[in-house]
Motif scaffolding. Structure first.
Motif, PDB file in Angstrom:
ATOM      1  N   ILE A  51       0.698  -1.117  -0.043  1.00  0.00           N
ATOM      2  CA  ILE A  51      -0.009  -0.199   0.081  1.00  0.00           C
ATOM      3  C   ILE A  51       0.827   1.111   0.028  1.00  0.00           C
ATOM      4  O   ILE A  51       0.250   2.442  -0.273  1.00  0.00           O
ATOM      5  N   SER A  52       2.186   1.200   0.302  1.00  0.00           N
ATOM      6  CA  SER A  52       2.969   2.196   0.228  1.00  0.00           C
ATOM      7  C   SER A  52       4.583   1.807   0.106  1.00  0.00           C
ATOM      8  O   SER A  52       4.778   0.688   0.276  1.00  0.00           O
ATOM      9  N   GLY A  53       5.162   2.803  -0.518  1.00  0.00           N
ATOM     10  CA  GLY A  53       6.697   2.490  -0.607  1.00  0.00           C
ATOM     11  C   GLY A  53       6.972   2.514  -2.015  1.00  0.00           C
ATOM     12  O   GLY A  53       6.253   2.752  -3.117  1.00  0.00           O
ATOM     13  N   LYS A 110      -5.711  10.868 -12.954  1.00  0.00           N
ATOM     14  CA  LYS A 110      -5.409  10.514 -11.673  1.00  0.00           C
ATOM     15  C   LYS A 110      -4.208   9.614 -11.891  1.00  0.00           C
ATOM     16  O   LYS A 110      -4.378   8.506 -12.272  1.00  0.00           O
ATOM     17  N   ALA A 111      -2.987  10.017 -11.313  1.00  0.00           N
ATOM     18  CA  ALA A 111      -2.201   9.020 -11.122  1.00  0.00           C
ATOM     19  C   ALA A 111      -1.912   8.183  -9.921  1.00  0.00           C
ATOM     20  O   ALA A 111      -2.406   8.970  -8.998  1.00  0.00           O
ATOM     21  N   VAL A 112      -1.483   7.017  -9.828  1.00  0.00           N
ATOM     22  CA  VAL A 112      -1.050   6.213  -8.988  1.00  0.00           C
ATOM     23  C   VAL A 112       0.245   6.416  -8.131  1.00  0.00           C
ATOM     24  O   VAL A 112       0.527   5.995  -6.982  1.00  0.00           O
ATOM     25  N   GLY A 113       1.135   6.897  -8.856  1.00  0.00           N
ATOM     26  CA  GLY A 113       2.566   6.928  -8.552  1.00  0.00           C
ATOM     27  C   GLY A 113       3.383   7.421  -9.533  1.00  0.00           C
ATOM     28  O   GLY A 113       2.871   7.961 -10.684  1.00  0.00           O
ATOM     29  N   LYS A 114       4.737   7.451  -9.279  1.00  0.00           N
ATOM     30  CA  LYS A 114       5.807   8.120 -10.179  1.00  0.00           C
ATOM     31  C   LYS A 114       6.806   6.699 -10.398  1.00  0.00           C
ATOM     32  O   LYS A 114       7.025   6.088  -9.368  1.00  0.00           O
ATOM     33  N   ALA A 115       7.063   6.760 -11.450  1.00  0.00           N
ATOM     34  CA  ALA A 115       8.141   5.585 -12.043  1.00  0.00           C
ATOM     35  C   ALA A 115       9.369   5.841 -11.636  1.00  0.00           C
ATOM     36  O   ALA A 115       9.749   6.908 -11.758  1.00  0.00           O
ATOM     37  N   ILE A 116      10.033   5.040 -10.786  1.00  0.00           N
ATOM     38  CA  ILE A 116      11.375   5.286 -10.383  1.00  0.00           C
ATOM     39  C   ILE A 116      12.411   4.723 -11.439  1.00  0.00           C
ATOM     40  O   ILE A 116      13.477   5.191 -11.546  1.00  0.00           O
ATOM     41  N   SER A 117      11.916   3.530 -12.083  1.00  0.00           N
ATOM     42  CA  SER A 117      12.670   3.081 -13.175  1.00  0.00           C
ATOM     43  C   SER A 117      11.684   2.874 -14.205  1.00  0.00           C
ATOM     44  O   SER A 117      10.478   2.726 -14.371  1.00  0.00           O
ATOM     45  N   GLY A 118      12.005   2.673 -15.821  1.00  0.00           N
ATOM     46  CA  GLY A 118      11.203   2.554 -16.633  1.00  0.00           C
ATOM     47  C   GLY A 118      11.354   1.244 -17.385  1.00  0.00           C
ATOM     48  O   GLY A 118      12.375   0.553 -17.076  1.00  0.00           O
ATOM     49  N   GLY A 119      10.718   0.941 -18.345  1.00  0.00           N
ATOM     50  CA  GLY A 119      10.671  -0.279 -18.967  1.00  0.00           C
ATOM     51  C   GLY A 119       9.370  -0.437 -20.398  1.00  0.00           C
ATOM     52  O   GLY A 119       8.725   0.403 -20.442  1.00  0.00           O
ATOM     53  N   ALA A 120       9.631  -1.323 -20.923  1.00  0.00           N
ATOM     54  CA  ALA A 120       8.727  -1.691 -21.969  1.00  0.00           C
ATOM     55  C   ALA A 120       7.644  -2.443 -21.462  1.00  0.00           C
ATOM     56  O   ALA A 120       7.482  -2.893 -20.262  1.00  0.00           O
ATOM     57  N   ALA A 121       6.432  -2.639 -22.616  1.00  0.00           N
ATOM     58  CA  ALA A 121       5.580  -3.206 -21.985  1.00  0.00           C
ATOM     59  C   ALA A 121       5.697  -4.752 -21.433  1.00  0.00           C
ATOM     60  O   ALA A 121       6.425  -5.473 -22.101  1.00  0.00           O
ATOM     61  N   SER A 122       5.067  -5.034 -20.513  1.00  0.00           N
ATOM     62  CA  SER A 122       5.082  -6.401 -19.693  1.00  0.00           C
ATOM     63  C   SER A 122       6.202  -6.564 -18.855  1.00  0.00           C
ATOM     64  O   SER A 122       6.313  -7.570 -18.330  1.00  0.00           O
ATOM     65  N   PRO A 128      -0.311   8.467  -4.971  1.00  0.00           N
ATOM     66  CA  PRO A 128      -1.456   9.259  -5.642  1.00  0.00           C
ATOM     67  C   PRO A 128      -1.509  10.569  -5.726  1.00  0.00           C
ATOM     68  O   PRO A 128      -1.203  11.229  -4.728  1.00  0.00           O
ATOM     69  N   HIS A 129      -1.992  11.220  -7.054  1.00  0.00           N
ATOM     70  CA  HIS A 129      -1.794  12.485  -7.334  1.00  0.00           C
ATOM     71  C   HIS A 129      -2.554  12.689  -8.644  1.00  0.00           C
ATOM     72  O   HIS A 129      -2.787  11.992  -9.508  1.00  0.00           O
ATOM     73  N   THR A 130      -3.001  13.947  -8.861  1.00  0.00           N
ATOM     74  CA  THR A 130      -3.546  14.320 -10.248  1.00  0.00           C
ATOM     75  C   THR A 130      -2.382  14.883 -11.003  1.00  0.00           C
ATOM     76  O   THR A 130      -1.705  15.853 -10.456  1.00  0.00           O
TER      77      THR A 130
END
Length: 122
Positions: free
Chosen positions: A63-65, A97-109, A118-120
Motif C-alpha cells: 500500500i505504500s513505498g 489521476k495518477a497512482v504513483g511515479k516511475a522510479i525506473s522505466g521499461g517496455a510493455a510487460s 496518488p496525485h492528479t
C-alpha cells in the motif's frame, strides 16, 4: 531496466476474490465484499498485489513505498503512472489521476519500480 525492488513498503493482507496467481505486481482494489480484486482503468486502487494468491487465499497488498509493477506499455523513469484496463501501469497524462511515479522505466510487460504516490497530473 533497473532491478525490481521493494523499499520502505507497507502491506496489508486481504482474501483474494478470484485467482490472482498470474497477477503479481498488478494493481489491486477492494471489492464490495472486502476482498482483493484486480483494479482497472479509471478505478480506485488500494495498492499492488505482492504475491500470487489463488481464490480465497491471502493476497498481500503493498500500500505504500517503492515496489515493482508490471508495465502495460512503455514507461520512462520519472513518468506519472495510471492504471490500464488490465491492472498494469501506463503513463498518465495531464488531468489523469495518477497512482504513483516511475522510479525506473521499461517496455510493455516488463517490471518497473514505482513509488506509490496518488496525485492528479498537472
Amino acid at each position: 531496466m533497473a532491478q525490481a525492488t521493494h523499499q520502505a513498503t507497507q502491506q496489508i493482507s486481504l482474501v483474494a476474490a478470484a485467482d490472482l496467481s498470474a497477477k503479481q505486481y498488478y494493481f489491486a482494489d477492494v471489492d464490495s465484499n472486502g476482498k482483493a480484486a484486480l483494479a482497472g482503468a479509471g478505478n480506485d486502487f488500494i495498492g499492488v498485489i505482492g504475491n500470487k494468491p489463488t481464490s480465497g487465499a491471502a493476497a498481500e497488498i503493498i500500500i505504500s513505498g517503492i515496489c515493482p509493477v508490471v508495465a502495460g506499455g512503455t514507461v520512462a523513469a520519472g513518468d506519472a503512472v495510471k492504471i490500464d484496463s488490465d491492472g498494469k501501469a501506463i503513463t498518465a497524462s495531464s488531468g489523469n489521476k495518477a497512482v504513483g511515479k516511475a522510479i525506473s522505466g521499461g517496455a510493455a510487460s516488463s517490471q518497473i519500480n514505482l513509488l506509490i504516490q496518488p496525485h492528479t497530473v498537472a
